[in-house]
Design a protein around this motif. Sequence first.
Motif, short mmCIF file in Angstrom:
data_model
loop_
_atom_site.label_atom_id
_atom_site.label_comp_id
_atom_site.label_asym_id
_atom_site.label_seq_id
_atom_site.Cartn_x
_atom_site.Cartn_y
_atom_site.Cartn_z
N LEU A 8 42.55 31.65 96.84
CA LEU A 8 42.78 30.15 97.90
C LEU A 8 43.16 30.84 98.71
O LEU A 8 44.22 31.08 99.37
N SER A 11 46.75 30.34 101.26
CA SER A 11 48.52 30.93 100.13
C SER A 11 48.28 32.14 101.04
O SER A 11 47.54 32.88 100.79
N ASN A 13 50.36 34.56 98.93
CA ASN A 13 50.41 35.13 98.14
C ASN A 13 49.07 35.68 97.96
O ASN A 13 48.59 37.00 97.85
N THR A 37 40.93 26.49 88.98
CA THR A 37 42.58 27.32 88.41
C THR A 37 42.63 27.17 86.95
O THR A 37 43.50 27.53 86.07
N ARG A 38 42.57 25.48 85.96
CA ARG A 38 42.96 25.12 85.16
C ARG A 38 41.66 24.70 84.21
O ARG A 38 41.33 23.88 83.82
N HIS A 49 46.35 30.80 85.63
CA HIS A 49 46.11 30.00 86.31
C HIS A 49 46.45 30.62 87.23
O HIS A 49 46.64 29.42 88.33
N LEU A 50 46.75 31.70 88.13
CA LEU A 50 46.92 31.94 89.69
C LEU A 50 46.33 32.57 89.78
O LEU A 50 45.65 33.55 89.12
N THR A 51 46.52 32.34 91.43
CA THR A 51 44.92 32.87 92.34
C THR A 51 46.76 33.96 92.90
O THR A 51 47.62 33.29 93.59
N PRO A 52 46.13 34.69 93.92
CA PRO A 52 45.15 35.74 93.38
C PRO A 52 45.30 36.17 91.76
O PRO A 52 45.55 36.76 91.76
N SER A 67 49.80 39.09 92.72
CA SER A 67 49.37 40.32 94.19
C SER A 67 50.25 41.29 94.90
O SER A 67 49.24 42.10 95.19
N1 LIG Z 1 53.79 36.13 92.33
C1 LIG Z 1 52.21 35.22 91.95
C2 LIG Z 1 52.41 34.21 92.80
C3 LIG Z 1 51.08 33.51 92.59
C4 LIG Z 1 50.95 32.22 92.95
O1 LIG Z 1 51.59 31.69 93.06
N2 LIG Z 1 49.86 31.35 92.99
C5 LIG Z 1 49.24 30.29 93.41
C6 LIG Z 1 49.08 29.48 94.79
S1 LIG Z 1 49.74 30.67 95.67
C7 LIG Z 1 48.12 29.42 92.93
O2 LIG Z 1 47.33 30.25 92.39
N3 LIG Z 1 48.22 28.11 92.10
C8 LIG Z 1 47.35 27.29 90.84
C9 LIG Z 1 47.25 27.12 89.81
O3 LIG Z 1 48.84 27.37 89.45
O4 LIG Z 1 47.08 26.84 89.18
C10 LIG Z 1 51.62 36.29 93.42
O5 LIG Z 1 52.26 37.33 94.10
O6 LIG Z 1 50.27 36.80 92.76
#
Ligand SMILES: N[C@@H](CCC(=O)N[C@@H](CS)C(=O)NCC(=O)O)C(=O)O
Length: 228
Positions: A8, A11, A13, A37-38, A49-52, A67
Amino acid sequence: MSTHLHMLPPSVNNLAVRVFLRAAGLPYSEENAWGKTRTPEFLAKIPSHLTPAIEHSDHPRGAMWESCAIMMYLANQNDLDALYPREPGKRALVDSANFYLMGTLYPLVSRSTYPRLGFPCYPGEVASSDATDEQKAAARATAEAALAEPLEVFRTYFVRDGFIGDGASPTIADIRLAATLEFLALCDAPLPQWAKDYLGRVEQALGKAYSEPAADVRGYVASVQKKS
Ligand SMILES: N[C@@H](CCC(=O)N[C@@H](CS)C(=O)NCC(=O)O)C(=O)O
């Protein structure tokens, strides 16, 4: 072996891994994950569902997220000792800085800046509750005030006048910290001078590998500042 990154652009992260891939000179492709992501297809590969998140055929599950863990995995796999020092003492500084950032600094960064960024806030936090606007503003300000202590720890213990890991060039911990500092432009308090100098040092050392993906975060932050 190419890495496919789901990311994203606004972001920090994500910025960390985007900078890392460029600084490492590894083959990669990037895909904007906004709105994806979902979806069942994404969740089948990345259930958090998290990026990266990366897809990588050598990985035991084919994909991974977080990350710092992504940078550690790719640095280990490709023997990138300058970015992730192998010497145990230096590596301990890098790992400790990254764990401290994720566990202590980042929760305060998100509580200080996510309400202003318009990012979703975590369940159970004041910002995502039905508290009044005044209560939410007070909670945000409390988190921002609490940032001073971990930032000072980064200055005095980890960064000093150089890079984390005590080497001559930035490590994955510097990439992670510099990226995180980008969001502090949204705080009421100005970024301390040492942090501005540090950010400049990291960006100068990494060049376009840093500035090109950072432009996405900076553009988003600037658009938020313009609206307020
Ligand atoms: N601790 C994780 C945090 C990842 C995170 O919070 N990603 C968020 C964007 S900052 C995300 O992808 N959210 C999309 C979702 O949950 O659908 C990292 O450092 O990679």
